[in-house]
Structures are given as C-alpha cells and as structure tokens.
Design an enzyme around this catalytic site. Structure first.
Site, short mmCIF file in Angstrom:
data_model
loop_
_atom_site.label_atom_id
_atom_site.label_comp_id
_atom_site.label_asym_id
_atom_site.label_seq_id
_atom_site.Cartn_x
_atom_site.Cartn_y
_atom_site.Cartn_z
N LEU A 103 0.76 -1.32 -0.01
CA LEU A 103 0.02 -0.14 -0.04
C LEU A 103 0.98 1.10 0.00
CD1 LEU A 103 -2.81 -1.07 2.67
CD2 LEU A 103 -3.08 -0.98 0.33
N ASP A 104 0.33 2.41 -0.77
CA ASP A 104 1.06 3.56 -0.61
C ASP A 104 1.57 4.03 0.78
OD1 ASP A 104 1.35 3.51 -3.27
OD2 ASP A 104 -0.48 4.84 -3.61
N LYS A 105 2.41 4.94 0.93
CA LYS A 105 2.53 5.36 2.46
C LYS A 105 1.62 6.02 2.90
CE LYS A 105 5.84 8.27 4.79
NZ LYS A 105 6.87 9.42 4.60
#
Ligand code: URA
Length: 235
Positions: A103-105
C-alpha cells in the site's frame, strides 16, 4: 531436526541472545527435560516444548492482519522511515516478515504480513483473481461512464492496460473500487486518467477477508485458519 535456540527465536521469543538467556535461566523444557544447551537438536513436530511452563505450539509460518496507518511504509525495512514491520507488537515479530502487497505510504487499511512466500504470491498473482476492495475519496466529481471504463480495463497514459475492475459510486466524491492486480499507484492512476485525484484511500478487503473493524489504526493480530481460507473464496 533443528536447534532449539533457532526454533525459539523463529517463534517470536526474541533474538538468539534472548533465547540463550531463557535457556540459561532453565526456563525451557523439551519433553519434560530442562534444556541446558542452545545447540540441542529436536524435531519440533514430535517434541513438546515448554517455556516457563507454557506449551509452545510451533508454527512454520505466521499470518498477520494489520490496519495500516498512513505515514508508514509497506516494506520490510527502511533506513529512514518507519515500516509496517517496525510497528508490529513484539509477540508477532519474526525474522523474514514482509507485507503481501504494497500500500502507498499515505494509504490506510488491510495489510497482510507473513513469512510465507507462496501464500503471498497466491494473493498477489493477478491470475488468481483475488480482488482487493478500496474506499476512495476524490477531489472532484465522479461520473457514471467511469463504471464501464473501469469494467473494460482502464488504460494509463503510457498505454498500460489494467485488468477489469469494479467501480461502485457511493456519492459525488467517494467510491468503492475492486482490482485484482497491484500495479504501482494503481487506484490513484486509474482515477487520474479521468482527471480525478485521490485524497484518501483505504483498503477494506482482500478476497473474502474484510478488515476487522475492531482493529484500530496501527493494530495487528494473527489471522485464523478460516480467515486465511476466506481470502481465496471471495466474497
Ligand atoms: N492503489 C493505489 O494507488 N495506492 C495504494 O496504496 C493501493 C492501490
């Protein structure tokens, strides 16, 4: 046959050094006998290991559900930034853990963390059609014609074609999206093709496994065997 110190360390009882301390304190028994040497070799499937009197059920792999917070990297380790592994509680820590899918930050929500590579591959491989469901908030208005475009497979500006995805519009500025692959920034890029920016993104489910609503942001727990199977059954 495996060394007792290695087995204990692999089960989250601390580093090899911590485990040696436990052995020195005579806190570890195998089939009722106090373990005196960390190099003792045993078969964990055939012997009963106890630590401070408590039976240890040795598991080959561990499977964890995390409600990932924004601001934390989906990675095993990073020199500068906090990762999902860094925020695991000590009792769930093992060597070789990694998040099954990134997942993106700034994305929140359901993340599976494991040390079982085959299991992770099964979840991630697009050909297994394990759909990941997201909730997205957008900066501008969604339109109905995006539903069919998502269904046909969105084409990014560089020509990359996505597999069919489901878009369920919730209201003007929020929607649910289901995708079965994990291209870099995929959901954000799919909306970007239509000129929309994702302001907030949260993963709600993976296959038939939903994020446990009792898990607060940043919390983790082990998956049950049933939950593990649910991933591949779908919703
Ligand atoms: N798609 C994105 O754009 N970001 C995520 O974190 C997951 C899917």
């Amino acid at each position: 046959m495996e060394r007792i110190d290695k087995i204990l360390a692999s089960q989250g009882l601390g580093s090899r050094r911590d485990v040696h301390k436990l052995i020195k304190q005579k806190a570890v028994t195998v089939d009722g006998e106090i373990v005196l040497k960390p190099e003792l070799k045993i078969d964990p499937e055939k012997s009963e290991i106890r630590v401070n009197g408590n039976t240890l059920s040795v598991k080959k792999y561990i499977y964890i559900m995390m409600n990932k917070p924004a601001g934390v990297l989906s990675a095993s380790n990073d020199e500068r930034e906090k990762t999902v592994i860094d925020i695991l509680p000590p009792e769930l820590r093992r060597k070789n853990l990694f998040p099954a899918g990134r997942l993106d930050k700034d994305t929140e929500g359901l993340t599976i963390i494991t040390d079982d590579g085959d299991f992770a591959h099964k979840i991630l491989s697009p050909k297994n059609h394990v759909y990941k469901r997201y909730y997205a908030e957008l900066d501008s208005e969604l339109s109905e014609d995006m539903i069919s475009a998502f269904k046909e497979g969105v084409v990014f500006n560089d020509g990359t074609k996505c597999l069919p995805a489901a878009l369920e519009i919730r209201d003007k500025h929020s929607a649910y999206v289901e995708i079965c692959e994990g291209k870099y920034h995929q959901v954000k890029k799919m909306f970007a093709v239509f000129g929309l920016k994702v302001k907030y993104l949260k993963r709600l489910s993976i296959g038939g496994l939903e994020l446990d609503s009792n898990l607060h942001i940043g919390e983790s727990r082990e998956l049950t065997n049933l939950e593990k199977r649910t991933i591949f059954i779908g919703k």
